[in-house]
Design a protein around this motif. Structure first.
Motif, mmCIF file in Angstrom:
data_model
loop_
_atom_site.group_PDB
_atom_site.id
_atom_site.type_symbol
_atom_site.label_atom_id
_atom_site.label_comp_id
_atom_site.label_asym_id
_atom_site.label_seq_id
_atom_site.Cartn_x
_atom_site.Cartn_y
_atom_site.Cartn_z
ATOM 1 N N CYS A 94 1.427 8.325 -5.500
ATOM 2 C CA CYS A 94 0.929 6.991 -5.011
ATOM 3 C C CYS A 94 1.969 6.024 -4.636
ATOM 4 O O CYS A 94 1.664 5.316 -3.538
ATOM 5 N N SER A 95 3.124 6.345 -5.114
ATOM 6 C CA SER A 95 4.345 5.256 -4.759
ATOM 7 C C SER A 95 4.709 5.583 -3.185
ATOM 8 O O SER A 95 4.720 4.635 -2.512
ATOM 9 N N ASN A 96 4.906 6.750 -2.871
ATOM 10 C CA ASN A 96 5.209 7.180 -1.420
ATOM 11 C C ASN A 96 4.009 6.947 -0.532
ATOM 12 O O ASN A 96 4.289 6.259 0.592
ATOM 13 N N TRP A 97 2.662 7.077 -1.080
ATOM 14 C CA TRP A 97 1.574 6.587 -0.275
ATOM 15 C C TRP A 97 1.592 4.954 0.099
ATOM 16 O O TRP A 97 1.402 4.888 1.131
ATOM 17 N N LYS A 98 2.080 4.495 -0.903
ATOM 18 C CA LYS A 98 2.134 2.942 -0.632
ATOM 19 C C LYS A 98 3.002 2.388 0.380
ATOM 20 O O LYS A 98 2.874 1.610 1.356
ATOM 21 N N ARG A 99 4.261 3.139 0.228
ATOM 22 C CA ARG A 99 5.279 3.100 1.040
ATOM 23 C C ARG A 99 4.831 3.404 2.619
ATOM 24 O O ARG A 99 5.167 2.676 3.288
ATOM 25 N N VAL A 100 4.273 4.539 2.535
ATOM 26 C CA VAL A 100 3.749 4.880 3.949
ATOM 27 C C VAL A 100 2.368 3.691 4.396
ATOM 28 O O VAL A 100 2.717 3.342 5.827
ATOM 29 N N LEU A 101 1.696 3.301 3.840
ATOM 30 C CA LEU A 101 0.826 2.342 4.272
ATOM 31 C C LEU A 101 1.414 0.922 4.637
ATOM 32 O O LEU A 101 1.173 0.319 5.686
ATOM 33 N N MET A 102 2.570 0.729 4.037
ATOM 34 C CA MET A 102 3.257 -0.535 4.375
ATOM 35 C C MET A 102 4.076 -0.184 5.700
ATOM 36 O O MET A 102 4.080 -1.303 6.529
ATOM 37 N N VAL A 103 4.776 0.839 6.041
ATOM 38 C CA VAL A 103 5.094 1.142 7.220
ATOM 39 C C VAL A 103 3.843 1.345 8.364
ATOM 40 O O VAL A 103 4.021 0.551 9.431
ATOM 41 N N PRO A 257 2.510 6.560 14.293
ATOM 42 C CA PRO A 257 3.554 6.740 14.843
ATOM 43 C C PRO A 257 4.272 8.212 14.404
ATOM 44 O O PRO A 257 4.265 8.706 13.596
ATOM 45 N N ALA A 258 4.715 9.003 15.620
ATOM 46 C CA ALA A 258 5.013 10.494 15.478
ATOM 47 C C ALA A 258 6.200 10.506 14.547
ATOM 48 O O ALA A 258 6.351 11.470 14.065
ATOM 49 N N GLU A 259 7.072 9.473 14.546
ATOM 50 C CA GLU A 259 8.172 9.502 13.838
ATOM 51 C C GLU A 259 7.897 9.372 12.134
ATOM 52 O O GLU A 259 9.003 9.646 11.441
ATOM 53 N N LEU A 260 6.776 8.807 12.021
ATOM 54 C CA LEU A 260 6.553 8.700 10.520
ATOM 55 C C LEU A 260 6.206 10.077 9.859
ATOM 56 O O LEU A 260 5.126 10.413 10.148
ATOM 57 N N LYS A 261 6.748 10.232 8.723
ATOM 58 C CA LYS A 261 6.544 11.598 8.048
ATOM 59 C C LYS A 261 6.564 11.047 6.565
ATOM 60 O O LYS A 261 7.068 10.077 6.347
ATOM 61 N N PHE A 262 5.578 11.827 5.669
ATOM 62 C CA PHE A 262 5.432 11.406 4.557
ATOM 63 C C PHE A 262 6.700 11.892 3.676
ATOM 64 O O PHE A 262 7.362 12.708 3.972
ATOM 65 N N PRO A 263 7.324 10.822 2.947
ATOM 66 C CA PRO A 263 8.675 10.946 2.404
ATOM 67 C C PRO A 263 8.854 12.076 1.201
ATOM 68 O O PRO A 263 7.575 12.430 0.450
ATOM 69 N N LYS A 264 9.915 12.723 1.002
ATOM 70 C CA LYS A 264 9.930 13.803 0.012
ATOM 71 C C LYS A 264 10.470 13.295 -1.270
ATOM 72 O O LYS A 264 10.276 14.076 -2.234
ATOM 73 N N PHE A 265 11.069 12.402 -1.150
ATOM 74 C CA PHE A 265 11.903 12.072 -2.288
ATOM 75 C C PHE A 265 11.043 11.555 -3.684
ATOM 76 O O PHE A 265 9.988 11.312 -3.509
ATOM 77 N N LYS A 266 11.565 12.028 -4.805
ATOM 78 C CA LYS A 266 10.768 11.582 -6.197
ATOM 79 C C LYS A 266 11.167 10.080 -6.292
ATOM 80 O O LYS A 266 12.109 9.595 -6.284
ATOM 81 N N ASP A 267 10.015 9.387 -6.637
ATOM 82 C CA ASP A 267 10.322 7.901 -6.808
ATOM 83 C C ASP A 267 10.995 7.322 -7.834
ATOM 84 O O ASP A 267 11.994 6.761 -7.801
ATOM 85 N N ARG A 268 10.992 7.959 -9.041
ATOM 86 C CA ARG A 268 11.609 7.609 -10.325
ATOM 87 C C ARG A 268 12.089 8.939 -11.119
ATOM 88 O O ARG A 268 11.641 10.028 -10.869
#
Length: 311
Positions: A94-103, A257-268
């Motif tokens: 969910c943390s990375n999903w919220k980041r994606v929504l912000m972008v 946008p084509a350049e937006l990919k879901f982030p791979k990093f572990k949030d914490r």
């Protein structure tokens, strides 16, 4: 069909207390998907959608779920530019999903430079319950609704490790102290004072207790009670186990946008081993056979809805 007098005497939301939205499964709009590489992901997606839909038809015919509309949509985040509704399931990306929504919303240029605190405490994203009734219904009926889920035991163990095995200024004093006080015999003063060092077995005793000393929390609440998948028909069902490919396919569907990919990093706690089936097995060893069964029973609906294999 209320009389004018009844309408005037009721609060505007009271008549939605028994809201029941019969699930209608609409075809996914795939016009924005480019290239043929998504064929397998799409096929899996259609199976998940029809499986949940069939389950809900059977389940709803036996038990009519009732809940207040505002509660029903209280975990759903709104992204108006790409017409996305995302129901937050903690410990399932969910943390990375919220980041994606912000972008997507134009609030950040990249998902990679948004801090954890900004994601969770920055209040940049609106939730569906902040709109008026017309705004809620319009979005429910016209936006692409998505939910991302995870194997229930993995999600539970992940939440325990995150909140109780690392220092935490909220979960230790609020949940930890109450759990140690009620379930640890001969607890020492330090443990009672700080609430640190909760054992997994004690946490499970709290989870299964009908007289819990402190309430539930979204990190271990059942998905069936967070997102109501049999009352809200989700267009897209992603799984943590296939998170990246599911998420990137979903971004194609909504015209990101084509350049937006879901982030791979572990949030914490990025140095920690990810909570896997093997890690879960080690934690479940601490429980009695009866406790394991009762924990499975607690998440029984989540296992059924999303076709997870019982552990």
């Amino acid at each position: 069909q209320l009389s004018d007098q009844q309408k005037m005497s009721e609060s505007p939301f009271s008549r939605f207390r028994g809201v029941y939205l019969p699930p209608a499964l609409h075809p996914l709009n795939k016009t924005l998907v480019k290239g043929g590489k998504w064929k397998d992901v799409d096929s899996t997606q259609e199976k998940r959608r029809s499986f949940l839909h069939d389950f809900c038809k059977k389940y709803n015919s036996r038990k009519k779920l009732r809940t207040h509309l505002m509660h029903l949509v209280s975990r759903i985040y709104v992204e108006d530019r790409h017409k996305v509704l995302y129901c937050e399931v903690p410990k399932a990306g969910c943390s990375n999903w919220k980041r994606v929504l912000m972008v997507l919303n134009g609030l950040a240029a990249s998902a990679h430079n948004i801090s954890h605190d900004d994601v969770h405490y920055g209040k940049h994203l609106r939730k569906l319950d902040s709109y008026d009734l017309k705004g809620i219904y319009t979005r429910l009926n016209t936006y692409t609704k998505t939910i991302f889920v995870r194997d229930p035991m993995e999600r539970l163990v992940s939440a325990f490790r995150d909140k109780f095995e690392h220092s935490n200024s909220y979960y230790h004093p609020v949940f930890g102290k109450a759990i140690i006080k009620k379930y640890r015999h001969n607890a020492n003063k330090e443990a009672l004072k700080t609430g640190s060092g909760v054992k997994f077995k004690e946490f499970i005793q709290y989870l299964l207790d009908s007289q819990r000393p402190v309430g539930m929390d979204i990190h271990w609440e059942q998905v069936s009670k967070l997102c109501y998948p049999c009352l809200i028909t989700y267009d897209f069902i992603g799984k943590f186990e296939t998170l990246e490919e599911d998420a990137n396919y979903f971004l194609q569907l909504v015209g990101a946008p084509a350049e937006l990919k879901f982030p791979k990093f572990k949030d914490r706690h990025s140095s920690d081993e990810r909570t896997s089936a093997e890690v879960v097995r080690q934690y479940l060893k601490e429980l009695s056979k009866e406790e394991r069964q009762l924990t499975y029973d607690f998440y029984y609906l989540d296992y059924l809805m999303f076709n997870y294999t019982s552990p």
